[in-house]
Scaffold this motif. Structure first.
Motif, short mmCIF file in Angstrom:
data_model
loop_
_atom_site.label_atom_id
_atom_site.label_comp_id
_atom_site.label_asym_id
_atom_site.label_seq_id
_atom_site.Cartn_x
_atom_site.Cartn_y
_atom_site.Cartn_z
N ARG A 89 0.81 -1.22 0.00
CA ARG A 89 0.00 0.00 0.00
C ARG A 89 0.84 1.27 0.00
NH1 ARG A 89 -2.85 -1.19 5.69
NH2 ARG A 89 -2.59 -3.28 4.81
N TRP A 90 2.15 1.12 0.29
CA TRP A 90 3.01 2.30 0.33
C TRP A 90 4.03 2.33 -0.82
CZ3 TRP A 90 2.58 -0.62 5.03
CH2 TRP A 90 1.62 -0.10 5.90
N VAL A 91 3.85 1.44 -1.80
CA VAL A 91 4.78 1.43 -2.93
C VAL A 91 4.79 2.81 -3.60
CG1 VAL A 91 5.13 0.52 -5.26
CG2 VAL A 91 4.65 -1.04 -3.36
N GLY A 92 6.01 3.29 -3.87
CA GLY A 92 6.18 4.61 -4.47
C GLY A 92 6.34 5.73 -3.47
N ARG A 93 6.14 5.43 -2.19
CA ARG A 93 6.26 6.46 -1.16
C ARG A 93 7.58 6.30 -0.42
NH1 ARG A 93 0.89 6.90 2.34
NH2 ARG A 93 2.12 8.63 3.18
N PRO A 94 8.11 7.40 0.13
CA PRO A 94 9.37 7.31 0.88
C PRO A 94 9.14 6.74 2.28
CG PRO A 94 8.57 9.57 0.86
CD PRO A 94 7.65 8.78 -0.03
N GLY A 95 10.12 6.00 2.77
CA GLY A 95 10.03 5.43 4.11
C GLY A 95 11.40 5.29 4.73
N ARG A 96 11.40 4.89 5.98
CA ARG A 96 12.63 4.61 6.71
C ARG A 96 12.42 3.35 7.55
NH1 ARG A 96 16.10 9.18 7.19
NH2 ARG A 96 15.13 11.15 6.51
N LEU A 97 13.49 2.61 7.77
CA LEU A 97 13.46 1.50 8.71
C LEU A 97 14.13 1.92 10.00
CD1 LEU A 97 14.23 -1.69 6.60
CD2 LEU A 97 12.07 -1.04 7.66
N GLN A 98 13.55 1.51 11.11
CA GLN A 98 14.05 1.90 12.43
C GLN A 98 14.18 0.65 13.30
OE1 GLN A 98 11.31 3.69 15.45
NE2 GLN A 98 12.54 5.52 15.08
N ILE A 99 15.36 0.47 13.88
CA ILE A 99 15.59 -0.62 14.83
C ILE A 99 15.59 -0.01 16.23
CG2 ILE A 99 17.16 -2.41 15.61
CD1 ILE A 99 18.29 -2.48 12.75
N VAL A 100 14.71 -0.52 17.07
CA VAL A 100 14.54 0.03 18.42
C VAL A 100 15.03 -1.00 19.43
CG1 VAL A 100 12.90 0.89 20.13
CG2 VAL A 100 12.56 1.40 17.71
N ASP A 101 15.92 -0.56 20.32
CA ASP A 101 16.37 -1.39 21.45
C ASP A 101 16.29 -0.53 22.70
OD1 ASP A 101 17.44 -3.11 23.22
OD2 ASP A 101 19.41 -3.25 22.32
N ASP A 102 15.12 -0.55 23.35
CA ASP A 102 14.91 0.29 24.52
C ASP A 102 14.45 -0.54 25.70
OD1 ASP A 102 14.90 2.75 25.85
OD2 ASP A 102 12.75 3.02 25.50
N GLU A 103 14.79 -1.84 25.69
CA GLU A 103 14.37 -2.75 26.75
C GLU A 103 15.52 -2.97 27.72
OE1 GLU A 103 12.64 -4.28 29.14
OE2 GLU A 103 11.26 -4.71 27.51
N SER A 104 15.31 -2.60 28.98
CA SER A 104 16.36 -2.75 29.97
C SER A 104 16.32 -4.10 30.67
CB SER A 104 16.26 -1.64 31.03
OG SER A 104 15.00 -1.68 31.65
N GLY A 105 15.23 -4.84 30.53
CA GLY A 105 15.14 -6.14 31.18
C GLY A 105 16.10 -7.15 30.56
N SER A 106 16.48 -8.14 31.35
CA SER A 106 17.49 -9.09 30.90
C SER A 106 17.00 -9.93 29.73
CB SER A 106 17.88 -10.01 32.06
OG SER A 106 16.74 -10.70 32.54
#
Length: 687
Positions: A89-106
Motif C-alpha cells: 500500500r506504500w509502494v512509491g512512497r518514501p520510508g525509513r526502517l528503524q531498529i529500536v532497542d529500549d528494553e532494559s530487562g534481561s
C-alpha cells in the motif's frame, strides 16, 4: 531484489545485530537506529529477526511520514527467523526502517540481518503445511426452518464490484455496503428473510478456525484440539450438531453465576479474568499438557511464582491444574534434591514462593479431585519438594534466611515475612496430605517446624503493627523491603484460608497487618505518591485508587535505602499497583472479617478496568491478559467462605456478605451448582 544498509548512532550495516550488539547479547547500551530515507519500489521488505521483548521496546519499525505503519518483534528466542513486512500500500512512497532497542530487562534484545526489498515474502523454513500460521478458517450458516433462500460466494472474481455479493441473493436489491477499504470483501454468505410486523427470526453464523501447528521453542508441538478435529469444517460440523446443548450449558452457567446476592460489579470483576484462559496467554499442546506465559507472549514457563496466585483455573477446570502439577512441577521440573525449576524447561533454579506454592497447590488439586488417586500418585514427589524447603530452612526454626528468589525477580536475604509465611503454610499443607496417606512421621515433622516458625515469625518480624523483614548484614547489596509495609506480608495465612488449613499466623497480629496495609498502602489517588516515587510502571494512573506494593512508614528503612540495594527496576516494583497482589490482599481481608476494606481494594481494580478507561477483560501486568489477575477468583471464594474436599465429600460455606440471605454459584471436583442460605433467628436453612 536489493539490499538496504542501516545507518544510525553506531556503525552498523545490514548484516549486523542492532544496535551494535551480537545476537543474544545484552548490556547497558540501548538505542534507536534509523535508516536513510528510501522509496519503496517492491511489495515486501524481508529480513531475519531474533531476540524478543516487549513490542515497541525491541522491534523493527517501518516509518512512513514519520509514523510507525508496520513493525516486527523477535519471537522471544535468539534463533533468527525470516519475516516480511507487506508494504504494497506504500509502494512509491518514501520510508525509513528503524531498529529500536529500549528494553532494559534481561530478556530483551533484538537481532536484525539480511534486510532485502523483494516482490516475494520471506521464504518459509519448511513445507507450507508445517508453518505455524498454516490452517483453515471457515464461515458457516446453520440451517433454519425459516428463510427464503441462502446464498454463498466463496470468492469474487478480480474486479467484481462488492455489490455483486448482495445481488447473488434471490430477490435482493442493490443497497449500501459498509466495509473497510483496507480489507476488501472477497466473498459472502447470507440468508434472505421477510418478517411480518412483530415477528422474529434467527440466523446463526459460525466462524471456525483450525490452526494445528502451535510451535514454542523447546516445547511439545501441536494444539490439543487436533485430537478431535482435522479442519475448520470439522469444527463447524460439530457445532452444527451440538450447538443447542453447548449454548444451553453456557447460558445456564452465566445465569447461575449472576443469580447471586453478591454485588453485580463484584461478580463481574472476580470472574472476567477467567477469560485469560481463552487468550494466547494459555496453550494446551497436542499431548494434553497445559502451558502458559505470564501474560501474552511474555515470560515463559507457566511461572510458578506467578501462577500460584491464580485460583480461577483450579476451581473451574481442575484437570488442567492437576496435569500441570503432575507433569511439570512434580515431573520434568523436579530435581533429585526436591527443588522445582519454577519455569519448567526455561530456567534451572527454584523460587521460594513458587516452591511453597507448588506444595499448597498440590493440596488444592487433591481437594478438587473426586478421589485419592492424584495424591497417592504424587505424594513421594510432593514430600521431596517439601523436604527441600525444610532443608532451605537450615536450623529448623521455621524461618528461611539464605538466598530466596521470588516473584519480585531477585534473591532476597534474611528472614522475610511473606516468604517464610508461605513456607509455613506449605508445611501445614504437607502435614495435611501426609496425614491422608498415612505418613505419620513426616506429618509430625512438618507440624513441629510450622509451630516453631509461627511463633518465631511473630516474635522476630512483627513490629507491633505489621510483619516486616530483617536484612541480612552479609548481603546489604541485595534488594529488600526492610521494615517497609509490603503487600504480601501475610500471604501464608491468605493461602491457608483458600485450602482450609489451620492458622499459620495468629489472628490478632494478622488483622493488624492487614489494617496497616489499608492505612499505609491503600490510596484513593496514587498520583501524589508516584510523583515522589517515580520508579516503576504505572498500572494505576493519577486519579485512580490502588493498593501500593510497599510503603515505608518507619524512619529506620525507606525507599531510598531499598532503591540503593540492587537494580533500580527491582525497587521500582515497590511503587506499583499490581492487580494480582491486590486481589490476594483483598481476599484475605474478607476472610479475616475486614469486608469493607477487601471490597474497596477489589473495587479499586474494577474501576481502573472500567470500560470507559481500559479493556475490562485485559488486566495488564508484565504482558496483556496477565495470569496473576486470576487471583480475583480467590476474592469470590473468600466472600462465599468456600471450602471443598472432594475425596472426603466436604462442601462448606461461611458467607462474609449478607449471611442472613445469601446465594452464590459454586464448583466442586466434578460439578457445579447454586448454594443458598437464609437465617431466621437461630435457624439456618441451606440448600
Amino acid at each position: 531484489q536489493g539490499e538496504l544498509g542501516i545507518h544510525g548512532q553506531r556503525a552498523v550495516n545490514s548484516h549486523a545485530s542492532a544496535p551494535g550488539k551480537d545476537v543474544g547479547a545484552r548490556d547497558a547500551a540501548k538505542g534507536t537506529l534509523t535508516s536513510k530515507e528510501f522509496v519503496m519500489e517492491r511489495r515486501y521488505i524481508t529480513f531475519l529477526i531474533g531476540g524478543g521483548g516487549h513490542k515497541g521496546k525491541t522491534c523493527l519499525n517501518l516509518l512512513v511520514d514519520g509514523e510507525v505503519v508496520a513493525s516486527a518483534t523477535g519471537a522471544n528466542g535468539n534463533q533468527m527467523q525470516p519475516r516480511s513486512l507487506d508494504v504494497q500500500r506504500w509502494v512509491g512512497r518514501p520510508g525509513r526502517l528503524q531498529i529500536v532497542d529500549d528494553e532494559s530487562g534481561s530478556w530483551g534484545n533484538i537481532g536484525i540481518d539480511h534486510v532485502v526489498f523483494s516482490d516475494r515474502p520471506s521464504t518459509p523454513t519448511g513445507p507450507l503445511e508445517k508453518e505455524p500460521d498454516f490452517g483453515t478458517i471457515g464461515v458457516a450458516l446453520l440451517k433454519a426452518e425459516t428463510g427464503e433462500g441462502d446464498a454463498a460466494l466463496a470468492a469474487l472474481p478480480p474486479g467484481t464490484p462488492v455489490e455483486a455479493v448482495f445481488q447473488a441473493f434471490p430477490g435482493s436489491a442493490d443497497g449500501p455496503v459498509t466495509r473497510s477499504p483496507d480489507e476488501p470483501l472477497i466473498g459472502g454468505l447470507g440468508r434472505r428473510l421477510s418478517l411480518a410486523p412483530g415477528a422474529t427470526a434467527t440466523a446463526t453464523f459460525l466462524v471456525t478456525w483450525h490452526m494445528p501447528n502451535l510451535k514454542i521453542e523447546n516445547l511439545p508441538s501441536g494444539r490439543f484440539y487436533v485430537n478431535r478435529f482435522d479442519s475448520a469444517l470439522a469444527v463447524a460440523a460439530y457445532l452444527a450438531g451440538n450447538l443447542p446443548r453447548l449454548s444451553r450449558q453456557t447460558s445456564l452457567w452465566h445465569d447461575t453465576w449472576y443469580d447471586s446476592t453478591l454485588p453485580y460489579w463484584f461478580l463481574d470483576r472476580t470472574f472476567l479474568n477467567t477469560s485469560i484462559l481463552a487468550t494466547s496467554t494459555c496453550q494446551r499442546f497436542a499431548d494434553g499438557r497445559f502451558w502458559a506465559w505470564e501474560g501474552v507472549g511474555c515470560c515463559h514457563g507457566t511461572c510458578g511464582h506467578v501462577w500460584q496466585y491464580a485460583h480461577a483455573m483450579a476451581r473451574l477446570f481442575p484437570e488442567l491444574e492437576r496435569i500441570t502439577r503432575e507433569r511439570v512441577d512434580f515431573g520434568l521440573a523436579l530435581k533429585p534434591d526436591g527443588a522445582i525449576d519454577f519455569r519448567g524447561e526455561f530456567n534451572n533454579f527454584p523460587a521460594i514462593d513458587a516452591q511453597a506454592g507448588a506444595v499448597l497447590r498440590a493440596l488444592r488439586e487433591h481437594q478438587m479431585s473426586a478421589d485419592q488417586a492424584f495424591l497417592t500418585r504424587n505424594w513421594p514427589q510432593i514430600k521431596r519438594a517439601t523436604q527441600w524447603l525444610i532443608a532451605k530452612d537450615g536450623n529448623g526454626d521455621g524461618l528461611i534466611e539464605s538466598n530466596q528468589h521470588n516473584t519480585l525477580d531477585t534473591d532476597w536475604f534474611g528472614p522475610v515475612a511473606w516468604l517464610s509465611g508461605i513456607y509455613l503454610a506449605a508445611l501445614l499443607a504437607a502435614e495435611a496430605m501426609a496425614d491422608e496417606v498415612g505418613d505419620d512421621d513426616f506429618a509430625q515433622r512438618c507440624r513441629l517446624v510450622a509451630e516453631k516458625g509461627s511463633k518465631n515469625l511473630v516474635e522476630t518480624l512483627f513490629n507491633g503493627e505489621y510483619f516486616m523483614n530483617k536484612v541480612d548484614p552479609q548481603h546489604l547489596d541485595a534488594i529488600n523491603s526492610g521494615t517497609g509495609c509490603e503487600i504480601d506480608q501475610a500471604i501464608g495465612q491468605s493461602w491457608a484460608f483458600q485450602v482450609a488449613l489451620p492458622r499459620v499466623l495468629p489472628q490478632k497480629e494478622t488483622r493488624s497487618a492487614l489494617q496497616s496495609l489499608w492505612r499505609y498502602n491503600f490510596t484513593p489517588d496514587v498520583g501524589p505518591y508516584r510523583e515522589t516515587h517515580k520508579a516503576g510502571r504505572w498500572y494505576a494512573m493519577p486519579g485512580e485508587a490502588g493498593l501500593l506494593m510497599c510503603t515505608f512508614p518507619r524512619s529506620d528503612w525507606d525507599y531510598a535505602q531499598a532503591r540503593g540495594k540492587g537494580a533500580e527496576w527491582a525497587a521500582g516494583y515497590f511503587n506499583e499497583c499490581m492487580n494480582g497482589f491486590e486481589y490476594q490482599v483483598a481476599g484475605h481481608m474478607i476472610w479475616e472479617g475486614l469486608v469493607q476494606e477487601g471490597l474497596a481494594v477489589t473495587r479499586a481494580v474494577h474501576d481502573r478496568y472500567h470500560a470507559s478507561r481500559r479493556n475490562p477483560w485485559n488486566e495488564v501486568e508484565c504482558g496483556d491478559h496477565y495470569a496473576r489477575s486470576m487471583a480475583s477468583y480467590g476474592v469470590f471464594l473468600a466472600a462465599c467462605g468456600y471450602e471443598h474436599h472432594g475425596p472426603k465429600g466436604i462442601l462448606g460455606f461461611s458467607p462474609r456478605l449478607t449471611p442472613e440471605k445469601f446465594r452464590c454459584a459454586f464448583t466442586t471436583a466434578e460439578g457445579w451448582g447454586t448454594y443458598s442460605q437464609t437465617v431466621d433467628g437461630h435457624r439456618l436453612k441451606a440448600a
